[in-house]
Design a protein around this motif. Structure first.
Motif, PDB file in Angstrom:
ATOM      1  N   LEU A 178      -9.191  -3.274   6.746  1.00 29.35           N
ATOM      2  CA  LEU A 178      -9.100  -2.657   5.429  1.00 29.35           C
ATOM      3  C   LEU A 178      -7.865  -3.166   4.704  1.00 29.35           C
ATOM      4  O   LEU A 178      -6.754  -3.110   5.244  1.00 29.35           O
ATOM      5  CB  LEU A 178      -9.037  -1.126   5.569  1.00 29.35           C
TER       6      LEU A 178
ATOM      7  N   ASN B 204     -11.078   1.541   1.632  1.00 23.77           N
ATOM      8  CA  ASN B 204     -12.169   1.619   2.609  1.00 23.77           C
ATOM      9  C   ASN B 204     -13.547   1.425   1.985  1.00 23.77           C
ATOM     10  O   ASN B 204     -14.545   1.356   2.699  1.00 23.77           O
ATOM     11  CB  ASN B 204     -12.127   2.957   3.356  1.00 23.77           C
TER      12      ASN B 204
ATOM     13  N   GLY C 256       0.780  -1.227   0.000  1.00 20.62           N
ATOM     14  CA  GLY C 256       0.000   0.000   0.000  1.00 20.62           C
ATOM     15  C   GLY C 256       0.810   1.274   0.000  1.00 20.62           C
ATOM     16  O   GLY C 256       0.232   2.368  -0.036  1.00 20.62           O
TER      17      GLY C 256
ATOM     18  N   ARG D 120       0.856   5.013   3.640  1.00 20.21           N
ATOM     19  CA  ARG D 120       0.264   3.715   3.319  1.00 20.21           C
ATOM     20  C   ARG D 120      -1.224   3.903   3.057  1.00 20.21           C
ATOM     21  O   ARG D 120      -1.957   4.400   3.899  1.00 20.21           O
ATOM     22  CB  ARG D 120       0.462   2.730   4.467  1.00 20.21           C
TER      23      ARG D 120
ATOM     24  N   ARG E 265      -5.069   2.550   2.060  1.00 18.70           N
ATOM     25  CA  ARG E 265      -5.965   1.423   2.295  1.00 18.70           C
ATOM     26  C   ARG E 265      -7.250   1.592   1.478  1.00 18.70           C
ATOM     27  O   ARG E 265      -7.590   2.693   1.073  1.00 18.70           O
ATOM     28  CB  ARG E 265      -6.301   1.307   3.775  1.00 18.70           C
TER      29      ARG E 265
ATOM     30  N   PRO F 131      -4.691  -3.269   2.026  1.00 16.49           N
ATOM     31  CA  PRO F 131      -3.844  -2.232   1.416  1.00 16.49           C
ATOM     32  C   PRO F 131      -4.189  -2.048  -0.052  1.00 16.49           C
ATOM     33  O   PRO F 131      -4.667  -2.979  -0.723  1.00 16.49           O
ATOM     34  CB  PRO F 131      -2.424  -2.775   1.606  1.00 16.49           C
TER      35      PRO F 131
ATOM     36  N   ASP G 176      -7.066   6.869   2.751  1.00 18.52           N
ATOM     37  CA  ASP G 176      -8.113   5.954   2.310  1.00 18.52           C
ATOM     38  C   ASP G 176      -8.357   6.111   0.815  1.00 18.52           C
ATOM     39  O   ASP G 176      -8.158   7.186   0.236  1.00 18.52           O
ATOM     40  CB  ASP G 176      -9.409   6.202   3.077  1.00 18.52           C
TER      41      ASP G 176
END
Length: 655
Positions: free
Chosen positions: A255, A214, A181, A210, A212, A257, A295
């Motif tokens: 969540l 979502n 990620g 990083r 993620r 990556p 996110d």
């Protein structure tokens, strides 16, 4: 710059300049299709600049050295290695041939600098290839700054390394960070000489933010509800541990990556899901990615298309001796086809046919099951196809190749354990058909013994003899540390199931052989503040706050029978030693049976689609892949639960 001599040069500095041009874009999060475009531009730029530099050098020398001049002399300066060149004395000068020689020398990886000079000689020209050998070091250690346990670099101490190795290691670590990620990750590799012949590999990491996932949205005529489509995802699906409760919170979610590789993998998995449900015209693409802080939200555009019935399904298996055709039941879908193809894959593995490949063809047909879709090569008109209804025919072509047998089986890296002990755990036999399932079973046995670090199929070197149809195997092993210590257990006394204990132990020296090979035995000393199991069974343990225990044993080894899987501890008496031996043997057997190594891995079948509706396309097109996943054992959960329960008992020191 030419001065009657220079014709072509290739050096490490040139490579570094090309690496700068071909490095991934930094601090940019492009739309996914732009990544493919960038890769194409990267290839065009690097190829064009290399060709332009070479042409400029050649044209600058054209006035002095012309094409077709006779080569009177040829010399290679700067190395004692034996190299092969296409250019020879007596040939006519061809710059394309010299260019191929330079590229061939560079591809060997032996040189940091290569240049070719031409000097006039009576009746022709003399060529000199000047090379600078690449200086290699022996790796002492790898340093990561900052240190992390989430990244793996498969470079062992003692490996020959150079600047190219440092560059490749940095690329490998950056790819791992991107997969986790960190899209803007940067890794710098540096080779630091320590003393003559030794160097450290230092890698500086700048992971950056990083990202993620979502939320995953689906747009277009999907044909299924969002929950069903989310279940088809593998790497981008949001895992919900605790459900959301009204008024109490949103629950607990894990969540995943974000990386474009993960997205592309799940797009292919989603296409495979639609194919398995009979939607052979389904189109699945990434519509966009929206970033908000760390996110990201994915939008996947889906056009399910029409649902097709299957008029006929055939599996054509091509062998060196001929073809066999298997017809499945009418209106069979992708799941039935996958089951048949996986069975063919199993048979090919058992017979030693390592060149296994398969593809599927989907073609529109003009009628129900009685029609013969593959009997005529003439195209079906669009009018007939429209009147025929929603029918297709499936054909899977399997190429199995010739069978191979097992040649030599060798082990490398075992210093404290004999080949005979390791060979007892090998299921493959020399001279028998090579079976990938037996190879996986062998690796599973070796890993369960606990002597070596986990070995995968990638660490098995397979050398093929196409004439004798034999495969020679070399297993590269890495032994675990001989001794160690551990402090484990529950901090809530009294705890019989998982007592608090301190264990220190080691494998015995490399003495003896066969069943008395001492390196396969361990000796351990443990201290526990509470008596283990039933206090009445161990008279020496009653009333003791700290119970010292000395034990000698041998872990369970496959094919060793009663000669392994036992432990002897004087403090426990014969009852405790017998019970501990039974638990050790049970745990060893459970660890081997925890997986089904004979089951082949997942099979990705390319799906070729026939002409589209309306005849817009004249030939077949690659529509995607039908992923036939490995069948999960019905009792797999029971084996895993039993192994976990045995590990939680914690009554045995396993070194």
């Amino acid at each position: 710059m030419c001065n009657n001599k220079l014709m072509e040069r290739k050096s490490t500095s040139d490579q570094f300049s090309k690496r700068w041009l071909t490095s991934p874009l930094r601090h940019v999060r492009p739309h996914f299709p732009a990544v493919v475009l960038h890769r194409r531009l990267r290839f065009v730029l690097s190829s064009s600049i290399t060709s332009l530099m070479f042409l400029l050098q050649v044209f600058s020398c054209q006035a002095q050295v012309s094409e077709g001049t006779l080569i009177r002399g040829l010399e290679i300066a700067g190395t004692q290695r034996r190299v092969h060149l296409e250019t020879r004395v007596g040939d006519t000068l061809e710059r394309t041939q010299i260019s191929r020689d330079v590229h061939q020398l560079w591809s060997t990886g032996w040189f940091d600098d290569i240049r070719v000079e031409a000097a006039s000689e009576p009746g022709g020209v003399g060529l000199t290839f000047y090379v600078v050998e690449r200086h290699r070091y022996s790796l002492r250690r790898v340093e990561l700054k900052p240190s992390t346990s989430t990244l793996a670099l498969k470079i062992k101490p003692g490996t020959p390394v150079d600047r190219e190795t440092a560059h490749q290691a940095a690329i490998a670590l950056r790819n791992q960070l991107v997969e986790q990620g960190h899209l803007d990750a940067e890794v710098k590799g540096e080779l630091v000489p320590i003393q003559y012949g030794l160097a450290d590999l230092r890698l500086s990491l700048e992971p950056g933010q990083r990202y993620r996932i979502n939320e995953v949205r689906f747009s277009g005529p999907t044909g299924f509800d969002p929950e069903t489509l989310e279940h088809a995802l593998r790497l981008t699906r949001i895992r919900r541990i605790l459900p959301a409760l009204p008024g109490l919170g949103k629950g607990w979610q894990v969540l995943p990556p974000f990386s474009y590789q993960r997205v592309e993998t799940d797009l292919e998995a989603l296409r495979s899901f639609y194919f398995s449900q009979g939607y052979w015209d389904a189109a699945v693409n990434l519509a966009g990615v929206d970033f908000s802080g760390k996110d990201s939200r994915l939008t996947i555009a889906v056009d399910a298309g029409r649902h097709y019935n299957v008029s006929r399904t055939q599996v054509v298996k091509s062998l060196p001796g001929g073809e066999t055709v298997t017809s499945l039941d009418n209106n069979s879908h992708g799941s039935e086809l996958c089951s048949c193809l996986r069975q063919a894959q199993k048979e090919a593995e058992r017979e030693g046919r390592v060149d296994f490949s398969v593809k599927a063809e989907v073609e529109a047909t003009d009628g129900p099951p009685n029609a013969n879709p593959f009997g005529s090569s003439s195209a079906i008109s669009s009018d007939k196809r429209a009147d025929a209804g929603q029918w297709v025919a499936l054909r899977a072509r399997v190429e199995a190749g010739s069978p191979y047998t097992v040649g030599r089986i060798e082990f490398r890296g075992n210093h404290n354990f004999s080949d005979s002990t390791l060979r007892r755990m090998v299921v493959l036999n020399e001279g028998n058909p090579f079976d990938f399932g037996q190879l996986r079973q062998t690796l599973n046995r070796l890993n369960s013994a606990g002597f070596i670090k986990p070995i995968t199929k990638d660490q098995v070197m397979i050398q093929r003899d196409s004439v004798a149809h034999q495969l020679d195997l070399t297993l590269n092993l890495e032994e675990r540390a001989r001794g160690g210590w551990s402090f484990s257990g529950s901090l809530e006394p009294p705890n019989i199931i998982w007592p608090l204990q301190f264990v220190v132990g080691s494998h015995l020296p490399d003495w003896g052989g066969a069943a008395l090979e001492l390196s396969t035995y361990f000796a351990a000393l443990s201290l526990s503040p509470f008596p283990q199991l039933i206090p009445q069974s161990f008279p020496l343990a009653v009333g003791m706050r700290w119970m010292p225990r000395f034990s000698v044993g041998r872990p369970y080894l496959p094919a060793q029978g009663w000669r392994s899987g036992f432990v002897i501890s004087p403090q426990l008496g014969w009852q405790g030693s017998l019970l501990s031996s039974g638990l050790m043997r049970t745990r060893g057997i459970a660890s081997i049976l925890n997986e089904n190594p004979t089951e082949p891995p997942g099979l990705a079948v390319p799906v070729w689609r026939g002409p589209k509706e309306g005849g817009r396309e004249t030939g077949p097109r690659l529509a995607g892949s039908l992923v036939c996943e490995a069948r999960k054992s019905r009792l797999g959960w029971a084996r895993s639960a039993g192994l976990t329960a045995l590990n939680l008992l914690g009554v045995l020191p396993m070194i």
